[in-house]
Design an enzyme around this catalytic site. Sequence first.
Site, PDB file in Angstrom:
ATOM      1  N   LYS A 276      89.112 -28.418  -6.381  1.00  0.00           N
ATOM      2  CA  LYS A 276      89.845 -28.656  -7.547  1.00  0.00           C
ATOM      3  C   LYS A 276      90.615 -30.503  -7.561  1.00  0.00           C
ATOM      4  CE  LYS A 276      90.882 -25.007  -9.666  1.00  0.00           C
ATOM      5  NZ  LYS A 276      92.246 -24.103  -9.331  1.00  0.00           N
ATOM      6  N   ARG A 311      89.450 -17.500  -3.874  1.00  0.00           N
ATOM      7  CA  ARG A 311      88.505 -17.222  -4.963  1.00  0.00           C
ATOM      8  C   ARG A 311      88.128 -18.753  -4.978  1.00  0.00           C
ATOM      9  NH1 ARG A 311      87.978 -19.647  -9.981  1.00  0.00           N
ATOM     10  NH2 ARG A 311      86.317 -18.800 -12.291  1.00  0.00           N
TER      11      ARG A 311
END
Length: 334
Positions: A276, A311
């Site tokens: 991210k 994830r």
Amino acid sequence: MTLIEPHGLLDGPAAEAAIREGLALPLQGGPFAFTGLRDHAGAPLPLAAAPAAMTTSPPPFAGLARHRFRPLVMGIVNCTPDSFSGDGRAAHAAAIAHGHALRAEGADILDVGGESTRPGAAPVTPEEEQARILPVIAALAPGGPVSVDTRHAATMGAALAAGASIVNDVSALAHDPESLATVAAAGCPVVLMHMRTLDPRTMQQGVAYTDAAREVAAHLAARIAACEAAGIPRARIAVDPGIGFGKRVRDNLDLVARLPLLAALGCTILVGASRKGFIGRITGVVEPSRRVAGSVALALEAARRGAHILRVHDVGATVEALKIQEAVTMGWTE
């Protein structure tokens, strides 16, 4: 619901000893334990105030048995040409090969998506989304559990028919008015993720939280209630705090640091922080595909705070790191 927050986490032999001596309670059944509780204002509460959902293990998600200490790993298969992480594989053969490779590296679940939901991403029609993912799901499903990453009810139904067994929705089944009924009728497990808005193009605009961890938990509690009202039992629900979806750097870090707050919801907890943008902000690594070390570090921190599923893009590196963490914490048997 009133959200009570556990703190003072212990793991390994220290957690077992504290529980045995009545100094701590198991966090969602263990292997972690917490030694304290606080209310919404931060005031201390007695351990006896802990709700049963906080101390009891949720049922196995999608029928998957959990590892001894470490979380399950969900490997990401992006069937998009515009993935933020740079790993999009628009060609079916390439996506299928990638899925097989992730399984070989230790992925317990594969998450297949055909629409980018990065900040500012343009929407994709369900028809285009299905054209991208259905052949991939059909090819990968015989080898193990596959989840479909989608906001669209029509795609959920088509993916489940193609062999997917889990729905993973970044909108927590709020984007498409047919989603709740589709998942309820299918009887499948579902991942509910927090996102500030229902449109990725606007989710990073005007971001402001007073207490990100509690506000995200309250939103997820409301979505769980909506699911239960629609006939989706809590036992089939996993919650995802939505790291990077409409959050500032400090919000993302707060969500990871205070992940045990979600335990009161009584659901499986999934965390997806892989590659991210905020990891790049902290580390200075601009290219998402090079954020492996930062992503693994975040995965380990989430694992230490009770995440049941991670994830990730980099399955092999994450699984190796989790095995070392498990060996250090729980001991190693030759």
